[in-house]
Design a protein around this motif. Structure first.
Motif, short mmCIF file in Angstrom:
data_model
loop_
_atom_site.label_atom_id
_atom_site.label_comp_id
_atom_site.label_asym_id
_atom_site.label_seq_id
_atom_site.Cartn_x
_atom_site.Cartn_y
_atom_site.Cartn_z
N PHE A 199 49.05 23.34 2.09
CA PHE A 199 49.93 22.95 0.99
C PHE A 199 50.25 24.18 0.15
O PHE A 199 49.43 25.09 0.02
CB PHE A 199 49.25 21.91 0.08
N TYR A 200 51.46 24.20 -0.42
CA TYR A 200 51.73 25.20 -1.44
C TYR A 200 50.88 24.86 -2.66
O TYR A 200 50.94 23.75 -3.18
CB TYR A 200 53.21 25.21 -1.81
N ALA A 201 50.12 25.82 -3.11
CA ALA A 201 49.16 25.57 -4.20
C ALA A 201 49.83 25.79 -5.55
O ALA A 201 49.83 26.88 -6.10
CB ALA A 201 47.96 26.50 -4.04
N GLY A 202 50.43 24.73 -6.05
CA GLY A 202 50.99 24.77 -7.39
C GLY A 202 52.37 25.41 -7.51
O GLY A 202 53.10 25.15 -8.45
N ARG A 203 52.74 26.25 -6.55
CA ARG A 203 54.01 26.97 -6.62
C ARG A 203 54.34 27.51 -5.23
O ARG A 203 53.47 27.66 -4.38
CB ARG A 203 53.92 28.13 -7.62
N LYS A 204 55.63 27.82 -5.02
CA LYS A 204 56.07 28.39 -3.74
C LYS A 204 56.39 29.88 -3.84
O LYS A 204 56.61 30.53 -2.82
CB LYS A 204 57.31 27.66 -3.24
N ASP A 205 56.42 30.40 -5.07
CA ASP A 205 56.85 31.78 -5.27
C ASP A 205 55.69 32.76 -5.46
O ASP A 205 55.90 33.89 -5.92
CB ASP A 205 57.82 31.88 -6.45
N THR A 206 54.48 32.32 -5.15
CA THR A 206 53.34 33.23 -5.23
C THR A 206 53.58 34.40 -4.28
O THR A 206 53.85 34.20 -3.10
CB THR A 206 52.04 32.51 -4.83
N ILE A 207 53.49 35.61 -4.78
CA ILE A 207 53.72 36.80 -3.96
C ILE A 207 52.44 37.17 -3.23
O ILE A 207 51.36 37.23 -3.83
CB ILE A 207 54.21 37.97 -4.83
N VAL A 262 55.82 21.77 4.66
CA VAL A 262 54.72 22.20 3.79
C VAL A 262 54.96 21.62 2.39
O VAL A 262 55.87 22.05 1.68
CB VAL A 262 54.64 23.74 3.71
N PRO A 263 54.15 20.66 1.99
CA PRO A 263 54.35 20.04 0.67
C PRO A 263 53.84 20.92 -0.46
O PRO A 263 53.02 21.82 -0.25
CB PRO A 263 53.53 18.75 0.77
#
Length: 334
Positions: A199-207, A262-263
């Motif tokens: 799962f994306y953990a809280g956000r999708k823009d983590t670099i 991927v949710p």
């Protein structure tokens, strides 16, 4: 010429040895792999090769004085890859003991045999965990025993170089290193998507700054073999600009022909689940508080200094995943 690799039996080391044998070794040259464990032994992360013809494998502990029965030459180069690195996973003292004593013993070895070129694989851990962009000029603020030990090890290597301006020291701080035999973050990411538990953990823009292992060892070759760079060179080793977790997932799926939704899961909910499931088996699938926190914090590492050199990347992000997939027989990433 002698290629002396400390910690060469692991993931990066096996790829480095493969590259040296394919493109660098000439008649009369020797490769020495000095490691506490040997290829194929229990506890060694499987790489692309097990044993290589023409490589002398020597069991050695970098925490102890190091000797080698060989004939030094003026061209000899040391690659210091030896480290205790997986975090979490070791007692605090293990990072300091191996990484600091190892740096002292490797530089003493170079002094003893008159070797003037060392490449040291450090880490981005000396920067500390924070969202802000980190360049090579950023003041290090390590917040883990691993990061602290790596920063001290860098300084030990720099002290060695400062004794003779003609000596060559390259310190690399790689982002997430991935490729065949990694069995780490990227492998878990692939399996998590394929089995539909990532799962994306809280956000999708983590670099998540990263670099393909074959690219990394080619940069080693560029710095230490193809050219001469007296002095100290410190480089973040990562794609520039660094990619987000969503971009990495998209490239990985495209390269491997995988289709997986991927949710996005709220960060607080995921941390709660990790705290509950981690102690009862969640660690096996990456549902562990420390790993979840790492997913939620960017590793925002600047690769502009490397990009400004004459070195040219051989792979895009998607090409690197496709090459890894080809190495694995187009079955899965391992």
């Amino acid at each position: 010429m002698n290629y002396i690799i400390f910690g060469g039996s692991g993931f990066i080391g096996t790829h480095l040895i493969h590259l040296l044998r394919q493109e660098c070794v000439r008649p009369g040259d020797k490769i020495y792999d000095l490691d506490l464990v040997m290829p194929g032994e229990e506890g060694v992360v499987p790489g692309i090769v097990e044993k290589n013809e023409g490589v002398e494998y020597i069991r050695a502990d970098v925490r102890q004085p190091l000797t080698l029965d060989f004939t030094p030459t003026a061209e000899d180069v040391i690659f210091n890859l030896a480290a205790v690195h997986r975090t979490p996973g070791h007692p605090d003292e293990a990072y300091f003991e191996t990484n600091i004593l190892g740096a002292e013993q490797v530089t003493a070895f170079a002094e003893r045999y008159g070797i003037r070129k060392i490449l040291f694989t450090s880490s981005i851990a000396p920067y500390g965990a924070a969202e802000e962009l980190k360049t090579e000029e950023t003041i290090p603020m390590p917040n883990t025993p691993y990061g602290i030990s790596k920063l001290v090890a860098e300084k030990i290597h720099q002290i060695w170089q400062a004794k003779d301006p003609a000596r060559e020291l390259t310190i690399v701080r790689p982002g997430i290193v991935y490729g065949k035999g990694e069995h780490g973050n990227m492998t878990r990411l692939y399996k998590g998507q394929k089995k539909h538990y990532f799962f994306y953990a809280g956000r999708k823009d983590t670099i998540k700054a990263c670099i393909y292992v074959k690219e990394l060892v080619r940069f080693f070759k560029y710095r230490m073999i193809d050219h001469s760079f007296p002095g100290v060179g410190l480089y973040n080793c990562t794609f520039e600009p660094a990619y987000t977790i969503e971009e990495i997932c998209t490239a990985m799926q495209s390269a491997t022909g995988m289709k997986s939704y991927v949710p996005l899961i709220p960060g607080k909910l995921l941390l709660f689940a990790a705290a509950v499931l981690g102690p009862i088996g969640g660690k096996k699938v990456g549902i562990h508080p420390a790993r979840v926190k790492k997913l939620m914090v960017s590793t925002n590492i600047c690769g502009k200094k490397l990009a400004a050199t004459d070195y040219r990347f051989h792979y895009t992000l998607e090409e690197s995943f496709r090459d890894w997939y080809e190495d694995c027989g187009r079955k899965e990433l391992i």
